[in-house]
Enzyme design. Structure first.
Site, PDB file in Angstrom:
ATOM      1  N   PHE A  24      12.751   6.072  68.743  1.00  0.00           N
ATOM      2  CA  PHE A  24      11.663   5.099  68.768  1.00  0.00           C
ATOM      3  C   PHE A  24      12.238   3.707  68.584  1.00  0.00           C
ATOM      4  CE2 PHE A  24       7.361   6.957  68.852  1.00  0.00           C
ATOM      5  CZ  PHE A  24       7.736   8.260  69.080  1.00  0.00           C
ATOM      6  N   CYS A  30       2.602  -8.343  67.720  1.00  0.00           N
ATOM      7  CA  CYS A  30       1.515  -7.792  68.525  1.00  0.00           C
ATOM      8  C   CYS A  30       0.592  -8.934  68.938  1.00  0.00           C
ATOM      9  CB  CYS A  30       0.729  -6.752  67.720  1.00  0.00           C
ATOM     10  SG  CYS A  30      -0.622  -6.016  68.676  1.00  0.00           S
ATOM     11  N   CYS A  45      -7.673  -5.974  66.789  1.00  0.00           N
ATOM     12  CA  CYS A  45      -7.376  -4.579  66.440  1.00  0.00           C
ATOM     13  C   CYS A  45      -7.187  -4.532  64.926  1.00  0.00           C
ATOM     14  CB  CYS A  45      -6.114  -4.130  67.172  1.00  0.00           C
ATOM     15  SG  CYS A  45      -5.665  -2.413  66.821  1.00  0.00           S
ATOM     16  N   CYS A  48      -4.798  -0.793  62.501  1.00  0.00           N
ATOM     17  CA  CYS A  48      -3.396  -0.454  62.755  1.00  0.00           C
ATOM     18  C   CYS A  48      -2.716   0.160  61.529  1.00  0.00           C
ATOM     19  CB  CYS A  48      -2.652  -1.715  63.173  1.00  0.00           C
ATOM     20  SG  CYS A  48      -0.952  -1.396  63.678  1.00  0.00           S
ATOM     21  N   ASP A  49      -1.969   1.231  61.751  1.00  0.00           N
ATOM     22  CA  ASP A  49      -1.305   1.953  60.660  1.00  0.00           C
ATOM     23  C   ASP A  49       0.180   1.576  60.540  1.00  0.00           C
ATOM     24  OD1 ASP A  49      -0.210   3.158  62.906  1.00  0.00           O
ATOM     25  OD2 ASP A  49      -0.821   5.201  62.376  1.00  0.00           O
ATOM     26  N   THR A  50       0.598   0.483  61.189  1.00  0.00           N
ATOM     27  CA  THR A  50       2.031   0.231  61.363  1.00  0.00           C
ATOM     28  C   THR A  50       2.450  -1.158  60.908  1.00  0.00           C
ATOM     29  OG1 THR A  50       2.022   1.704  63.261  1.00  0.00           O
ATOM     30  CG2 THR A  50       3.850   0.168  63.113  1.00  0.00           C
ATOM     31  N   GLU A 115       4.452   2.968  74.577  1.00  0.00           N
ATOM     32  CA  GLU A 115       3.139   3.068  73.931  1.00  0.00           C
ATOM     33  C   GLU A 115       2.554   1.656  73.920  1.00  0.00           C
ATOM     34  OE1 GLU A 115       1.896   5.818  71.803  1.00  0.00           O
ATOM     35  OE2 GLU A 115       3.504   7.121  72.535  1.00  0.00           O
ATOM     36  N   HIS A 212       3.580  13.897  63.428  1.00  0.00           N
ATOM     37  CA  HIS A 212       4.652  13.423  62.535  1.00  0.00           C
ATOM     38  C   HIS A 212       4.152  13.212  61.114  1.00  0.00           C
ATOM     39  CE1 HIS A 212       2.703  10.092  64.566  1.00  0.00           C
ATOM     40  NE2 HIS A 212       3.107   9.248  63.653  1.00  0.00           N
TER      41      HIS A 212
HETATM   42  C1  LIG Z   1       1.084   1.136  66.289  1.00  0.00           C
HETATM   43  S1  LIG Z   1       0.634   1.333  67.977  1.00  0.00           S
HETATM   44  C2  LIG Z   1       1.895   0.410  68.828  1.00  0.00           C
HETATM   45  C3  LIG Z   1       1.748   0.406  70.326  1.00  0.00           C
HETATM   46  C4  LIG Z   1       0.613  -0.437  70.909  1.00  0.00           C
HETATM   47  N1  LIG Z   1       0.447  -1.686  70.248  1.00  0.00           N
HETATM   48  C5  LIG Z   1      -0.679   0.340  70.905  1.00  0.00           C
HETATM   49  O1  LIG Z   1      -1.604  -0.033  70.172  1.00  0.00           O
HETATM   50  O2  LIG Z   1      -0.741   1.324  71.652  1.00  0.00           O
HETATM   51  C6  LIG Z   1       1.120   3.038  68.318  1.00  0.00           C
HETATM   52  C7  LIG Z   1       0.000   4.042  68.428  1.00  0.00           C
HETATM   53  O3  LIG Z   1      -0.602   4.207  67.147  1.00  0.00           O
HETATM   54  C8  LIG Z   1      -2.005   4.260  67.314  1.00  0.00           C
HETATM   55  N2  LIG Z   1      -2.629   3.906  66.042  1.00  0.00           N
HETATM   56  C9  LIG Z   1      -2.564   2.726  65.394  1.00  0.00           C
HETATM   57  N3  LIG Z   1      -3.259   2.756  64.242  1.00  0.00           N
HETATM   58  C10 LIG Z   1      -3.782   4.011  64.157  1.00  0.00           C
HETATM   59  C11 LIG Z   1      -4.625   4.668  63.195  1.00  0.00           C
HETATM   60  N4  LIG Z   1      -5.069   4.031  62.102  1.00  0.00           N
HETATM   61  N5  LIG Z   1      -4.951   5.951  63.436  1.00  0.00           N
HETATM   62  C12 LIG Z   1      -4.523   6.604  64.550  1.00  0.00           C
HETATM   63  N6  LIG Z   1      -3.739   6.033  65.494  1.00  0.00           N
HETATM   64  C13 LIG Z   1      -3.383   4.751  65.296  1.00  0.00           C
HETATM   65  C14 LIG Z   1      -2.238   3.251  68.423  1.00  0.00           C
HETATM   66  O4  LIG Z   1      -3.514   3.351  69.019  1.00  0.00           O
HETATM   67  C15 LIG Z   1      -1.121   3.627  69.372  1.00  0.00           C
HETATM   68  O5  LIG Z   1      -1.497   4.718  70.160  1.00  0.00           O
HETATM   69  N1  LIG Z   2       6.924  10.466  65.288  1.00  0.00           N
HETATM   70  C1  LIG Z   2       6.226   9.421  65.727  1.00  0.00           C
HETATM   71  N2  LIG Z   2       5.517   9.543  66.863  1.00  0.00           N
HETATM   72  C2  LIG Z   2       4.854   8.442  67.295  1.00  0.00           C
HETATM   73  N3  LIG Z   2       4.126   8.313  68.430  1.00  0.00           N
HETATM   74  C3  LIG Z   2       3.682   7.041  68.522  1.00  0.00           C
HETATM   75  C4  LIG Z   2       4.133   6.331  67.419  1.00  0.00           C
HETATM   76  C5  LIG Z   2       3.965   4.869  67.305  1.00  0.00           C
HETATM   77  O1  LIG Z   2       3.941   4.332  66.200  1.00  0.00           O
HETATM   78  O2  LIG Z   2       3.907   4.236  68.350  1.00  0.00           O
HETATM   79  C6  LIG Z   2       4.868   7.215  66.627  1.00  0.00           C
HETATM   80  C7  LIG Z   2       5.586   7.126  65.392  1.00  0.00           C
HETATM   81  O3  LIG Z   2       5.616   6.104  64.687  1.00  0.00           O
HETATM   82  N4  LIG Z   2       6.263   8.255  65.004  1.00  0.00           N
HETATM   83  S1  SF4 Z   3      -2.409  -0.502  66.956  1.00  0.00           S
HETATM   84 FE1  SF4 Z   3      -1.208  -2.068  65.874  1.00  0.00          FE
HETATM   85  S2  SF4 Z   3       0.394  -2.564  67.247  1.00  0.00           S
HETATM   86 FE2  SF4 Z   3      -1.157  -1.512  68.502  1.00  0.00          FE
HETATM   87  S3  SF4 Z   3      -2.536  -3.119  69.263  1.00  0.00           S
HETATM   88 FE3  SF4 Z   3      -3.358  -2.517  67.330  1.00  0.00          FE
HETATM   89  S4  SF4 Z   3      -2.451  -3.978  65.873  1.00  0.00           S
HETATM   90 FE4  SF4 Z   3      -1.238  -4.037  67.703  1.00  0.00          FE
HETATM   91 MG   LIG Z   4       3.015   5.249  64.469  1.00  0.00          MG
END
Ligand SMILES: C[S@@+](CC[C@H](N)C(=O)[O-])C[C@H]1O[C@@H](n2cnc3c(N)ncnc32)[C@H](O)[C@@H]1O
Ligand SMILES: Nc1nc2[nH]cc(C(=O)O)c2c(=O)[nH]1
Ligand code: SF4
Ligand SMILES: [Mg+2]
Length: 218
Positions: A24, A30, A45, A48-50, A115, A212
């Protein structure tokens, strides 16, 4: 210059490629959120969990050239053989991923997955494109390999995204952003039930879980 928050070898946890080993590459920044908690409530958005702010994560950094970043990523694939796979994520990878980097990944023998939130045009040459639409952001990508909609999102009924041409349509239950890395919080459990019921009623959609987090890997 490419800015990368972190990079790691793990199994793809989501969608049609779930279970497949991949490096990855999490790009910084973003276009739909600053990544700062104080801005979350007002962000386009907001679930977001990231953490994608900065370049200080494991194997993160700034890379002057596409070649340098591709070599770095290839170096994280821990095998001599196999079919090395990189998943470009973020943040929003399409703010940075360009044709030069896709070519450099390919020269290193890497297959390229992406992604994306779908709000920016995708360069040519991506081998696997996953679009994850966000309720309040216009999707400009009209064709991809999989649509993976986080569910439920108010005002983002799944039907709305069937006009995006794809092989697969997935619902991914929304996790609360601050949930523990493993196990299922209560919100996630009720969202999983809602997504399950939707798929039972609309068989074009399939359920995908964030494997994961269940397994307890990155
Ligand atoms: C962190 S995003 C990064 C890529 C891109 N910005 C996007 O939104 O697709 C990676 C994946 O995590 C998903 N994601 C983010 N927050 C989430 C949450 N709280 N629960 C489930 N999926 C989540 C997003 O929809 C995306 O499919
Ligand atoms: N194992 C793993 N799979 C993923 N698929 C999408 C992810 C992401 O954060 O984009 C993710 C991630 O963060 N970890
Ligand atoms: S899930 Fe996180 S990284 Fe993806 S669009 Fe939303 S704020 Fe941006
Ligand atoms: Mg993730």
């Amino acid at each position: 210059m490419y800015r990368v928050k972190e990079a790691f070898y793990t199994l793809q946890g989501e969608g049609a490629q779930a279970g497949r080993a991949a490096v990855f590459c999490r790009f910084s920044k973003c276009n739909l959120w600053t990544g700062r908690e104080k801005d979350r409530a007002g962000a386009v958005c907001n679930f977001c969990d990231t953490d994608f702010v900065g370049t200080d994560g494991q194997n993160g950094g700034r890379f002057e050239t596409a070649e340098a970043l591709a070599l770095h990523i290839r170096g994280l694939w821990p095998h001599a053989g196999g079919r090395p796979y990189v998943v470009c994520t973020g943040g929003e990878p399409l703010l940075q991923l360009d044709g030069a980097l896709i070519d450099a990944f390919h020269r290193q023998g890497l297959e390229v997955g992406v992604e994306t939130n779908g709000t920016l045009p995708a360069p040519e040459g991506i081998d696997w494109l996953c679009v994850s639409p966000k309720a309040d952001a216009e999707v400009v990508i009209r064709r991809c390999d999989e649509v993976k909609l986080v569910y439920p999102q108010p005002l983002a009924l799944p039907e709305r995204f069937l006009s995006i041409s794809a092989q697969h349509y997935f619902l991914s239950p929304m996790a609360s952003p601050s949930a523990p890395a493993s196990g299922q919080d209560e919100i996630k459990q009720s969202n999983t039930r809602l997504a399950t019921d939707y798929c039972l009623a609309h068989p074009q959609w399939r359920l995908t879980l964030q494997m994961h987090k269940i397994v307890g890997i990155d």
